[in-house]
Design an enzyme around this catalytic site. Structure first.
Site, PDB file in Angstrom:
ATOM      1  N   TYR B  65       0.930  -1.252   0.066  1.00  0.00           N
ATOM      2  CA  TYR B  65      -0.028   0.067   0.164  1.00  0.00           C
ATOM      3  C   TYR B  65       0.783   1.240   0.037  1.00  0.00           C
ATOM      4  O   TYR B  65       0.451   2.591  -0.400  1.00  0.00           O
ATOM      5  CB  TYR B  65      -0.951   0.083   1.328  1.00  0.00           C
ATOM      6  N   ASP B 186      -8.363  -9.193   7.352  1.00  0.00           N
ATOM      7  CA  ASP B 186      -6.862  -9.493   7.551  1.00  0.00           C
ATOM      8  C   ASP B 186      -6.390  -9.189   8.749  1.00  0.00           C
ATOM      9  O   ASP B 186      -5.361  -8.564   9.186  1.00  0.00           O
ATOM     10  CB  ASP B 186      -6.287  -8.387   6.562  1.00  0.00           C
TER      11      ASP B 186
END
Lengths: 311, 460
Positions: B65, B186
């Protein structure tokens, strides 16, 4: 939060009183007085109708669900509370709002698709570069303070339709009222369930834009308000005009009654519902004077004159 | 590479190291500075500048990310902050607006909406120069780091009161997320933060999403969710419509890991083959080795799972060498026997469920209720798996003798004599615009923890 409207950013930051809304808009226009005078725009409702049509066309081309289109419409409304419309290219804002709403509503499509389709709808009003949408997305998110989760009246309608024994026709009518309310200020003024309940009530009377029928609605609402414990002495059993012969009419009245009893027992903002009803009625009246051609010309004029289509 | 090992700089001598530190400090700061000129009077410009509001004091970690930095306020806001900078699509060359990834949009929207003591708190989001900066409260520790600390010689288990408090707070955060229609998708030790006062904070909502009446099946949005070792069996078997139960499986795996200090189901991920999602045979095998083969009796919808047929490829657990390949009917019950109880008691160092809880310092104090909670979380059938709300009510969390006599403390470090080492931040962040790092890297952890699998998300 996401499941709880009362703690949501929508209620805390994006629900205004009429005065607050008027004040915000005044301030915006004041800060850009020259611009406002140079490019007069028709009344806001007509702008909203125009935007609604345009975003609807784009949504149709990309096969986007109504829920995402509605979210995009709310984004546009919020954005134009903060930014003077004449400073923006509305076609770019529309496209971007829909692109962003689709991601939020979990039905994303590639940014390139949005630009391609938008360009085929508004060929000379939009830059071909996807980065313009990408940039506008930053602008939108920033003005909305990243508060992108939206509560819509559709959810209330779905969860209550069986409680009120709504027919498919009634559900469809309520849905169209909800779709229409995105052309008014109501999403910035009232809680989604208040709007959904108003839509249900309007779906229970034939031709809701007929003023005598509005009297029925208002009467039902006022009665429900009086029948609340601690307010007045009503029994809740009174029927407004119980002499209908028509059987269909009868069931309809029963539904309205059941609805009124529900309201009387609830803590729903009935005054708000009355106001929603009136706002919707004046919207439908205003809609009759809508002129698409004038609208288009006025919007395109400032977009072109200011070169907003070029970047 | 020095990126994950700040101490390597010290080898070149104190003087040069400090000089070098100075340059690096500047380069950390440079990561936030303007990559392009602000020419042109049109277009989007941020009202706030990150560098005006925050002073970056180090680099924490990086992933697909982008990167996370540690910072303090320049404007007198107390405390420390973690700033997550989403990397633009193309690094290096001229950065272009290309549309924000759906996962970043979700994380921004969810973090702006959520507010709970066990979910990491967002301070603000700054959109500046084509980059997204999410400013969070800083947490000194995370579970990966805490677990790692305990594996250091001499290897010593996490105190039972800490385990219990962590689990309670983790479940509390999950319960909040789930009751707000948020799936995390997650959960793993690296994403569970712990503040220096012992408050557990669920972090990294980059894969989280709302699941209220989805317009499309959750599976059609993201084909692969949850880091492989923590991935629930229904996901491994290809379930299209999954539920918050997938997070609860991950919580079960984390519980087990807090006890044994290593991932309980440490499988190897099969790579994506072009666009088809492969069956994660090795991971499923690891689960079967401990939990036994799933059966229709334990999991009624088992046979309707898309990957059901692949289960026949797996070996029954504890297969003796030379054993017949096709197991006979009579061995089926043996194949489906769970060895979790055995795993639990050998891990906590008690020999059976009857052994009395010993001193509070030993994991044995977690007793039989600990096993019951673990097996409730690692239940094959997602419908029978404990929900977060049910797990919070579990007797394990009551200070009764069966719960080990340990009550839940509000901070998970309460009563501990030693403090965990602080998060190591590095000054060693070379120019962010040219660096391209695969996978997840963290500052201050040895290579062994770096090779942990990273979550993968394949957006449709």
């Amino acid at each position: 939060m996401a499941a709880n409207y009362w703690e949501s950013t929508q209620r805390r930051f994006w629900q205004f009183s009429k005065d607050e809304l008027a004040h915000m808009r005044d301030e915006l226009e004041k800060s850009d007085q020259a611009l406002v005078q140079m490019f007069p725009l028709p009344r806001r409702t007509h702008l909203n109708i125009y935007f609604n049509q345009q975003i609807g066309r784009l949504g149709k081309r990309l096969n986007i669900k109504q829920q995402a289109v509605a979210t995009a419409q709310l984004y546009i409304k919020r954005f134009y509370c903060k930014v003077e419309i004449r400073r923006t290219n509305p076609y770019l804002v529309l496209t971007t709002a829909l692109y962003l709403a689709c991601k939020m509503e979990e039905c994303p499509q590639h940014i390139r698709m949005f630009v391609t389709e938008a360009r085929s709808l508004w060929p000379d009003l939009l830059h071909a570069d996807v980065s313009r949408v990408g940039e506008c997305e930053f602008f939108l998110i920033s003005e909305m303070n990243s508060q992108l989760i939206v509560h819509q009246p559709y959810r209330t309608l779905t969860s209550l339709q069986s409680d009120f024994f709504l027919t498919q026709d009634e559900i469809n009518l309520a849905l169209s009222v909800i779709n229409d309310h995105y052309m008014t200020d109501l999403p910035l003024l009232y809680a989604p369930h208040t709007i959904a309940l108003t839509a249900i009530l309007l779906s229970l009377i034939p031709r809701p834009n007929n003023s005598t029928n509005i009297a029925v609605v208002t009467a039902a609402l006022t009665q429900a308000q009086q029948n609340r414990p601690g307010t007045g002495t009503g029994t809740g059993q009174n029927t407004p005009g119980a002499s209908e012969k028509d059987k269909q009419q009868d069931t309809r009245m029963n539904k309205i009654q059941r609805f009124a009893v529900f309201l009387a027992e609830s803590t729903v903002d009935i005054e708000g519902m009355i106001d929603c009803t009136q706002e919707l009625i004046s919207f439908y009246e205003c809609h009759e004077q809508y002129n698409d051609k004038i609208m288009r010309e006025q919007v395109n004029r400032f977009v072109k004159a200011r070169g907003l289509d070029k970047h | 590479m020095s990126l994950t090992n700040p101490s390597s700089g010290a080898a070149s001598g104190p003087a040069s190291a400090s000089a070098r530190n100075q340059t690096l400090k500047r380069s950390v700061q440079a990561a936030f500075e303007d990559p392009i000129d602000r020419g042109g009077n049109v277009g989007y410009q941020s009202k706030v500048r990150v560098v005006d509001k925050y002073k970056v004091i180090g680099f924490i970690s990086s992933g697909t990310y982008g990167r996370v930095y540690k910072a303090v306020s320049r404007q007198g806001q107390p405390g420390e902050f973690a700033i997550k900078k989403f990397k633009p699509d193309k690094e290096g060359e001229q950065v272009q607006y290309s549309g924000i990834s759906q996962s970043a949009v979700r994380e921004m929207a969810l973090c702006s909406e959520l507010s709970h003591e066990n979910v990491i708190r967002l301070i603000e989001i700054i959109l500046e120069d084509k980059c997204i900066f999410m400013v969070f409260e800083y947490a000194e520790h995370d579970l990966l780091q805490i677990i790692h600390h305990h594996t250091q010689q001499p290897r010593h288990s996490i105190p039972p009161s800490t385990v219990k408090s962590i689990m309670f707070q983790l479940l509390n955060g999950c319960q909040y997320l789930h009751s707000n229609w948020v799936l995390h998708r997650d959960l793993k030790p690296a994403n569970i933060m712990v503040t220096s006062s012992g408050q557990v904070k669920i972090g990294d909502l980059g894969l989280a999403r709302l699941f209220y009446k989805p317009l499309h099946s959750l599976w059609s949005g993201d084909k692969v969710v949850v880091t492989i070792w923590y991935r629930a069996p229904e996901l491994l078997l290809g379930s299209r419509h999954y539920t918050p139960a997938i997070d609860m499986w991950a919580v079960g795996c984390i519980f087990a890991e807090l006890l044994s200090l290593r991932p309980i189901f440490k499988g190897e991920e099969a790579k994506m083959d072009k666009k088809t999602v492969p069956f994660q045979r090795n991971q499923m095998q690891k689960i079967v080795d401990i939990m036994g083969m799933p059966t229709k009796e334990r999991w009624p919808y088992l046979s309707s799972m898309p990957e059901y047929n692949n289960l026949s490829m797996l070996q029954p657990p504890m297969l003796h060498p030379g054993h017949h390949h096709h197991h006979h009917h009579h061995s089926k019950s043996a194949a489906s026997t769970s060895h979790l109880e055995k795993w639990y008691y050998s891990t906590i160092g008690a020999h059976s469920s009857t052994s009395s809880p010993s001193s509070n310092g030993s994991l044995a104090a977690l007793g039989a209720e600990g096993y019951k909670l673990l097996s409730g979380l690692l239940e094959y059938d997602p419908e029978r798996r404990l929900t977060a709300a049910q797990a919070l009510q579990h007797p394990f969390f009551q200070a009764t003798p069966s719960g080990g006599g340990i009550g839940v403390t509000t901070g998970c470090f309460e009563g501990l004599k030693v403090a965990y080492p602080q998060r190591r931040v590095s000054q060693d962040d070379n120019d962010i615009r040219t660096a391209s790092l695969p996978g997840t890297k963290r500052s201050g952890l040895p290579d062994d923890s770096v090779v942990r699998p990273v979550k993968r998300i394949k957006e449709a």
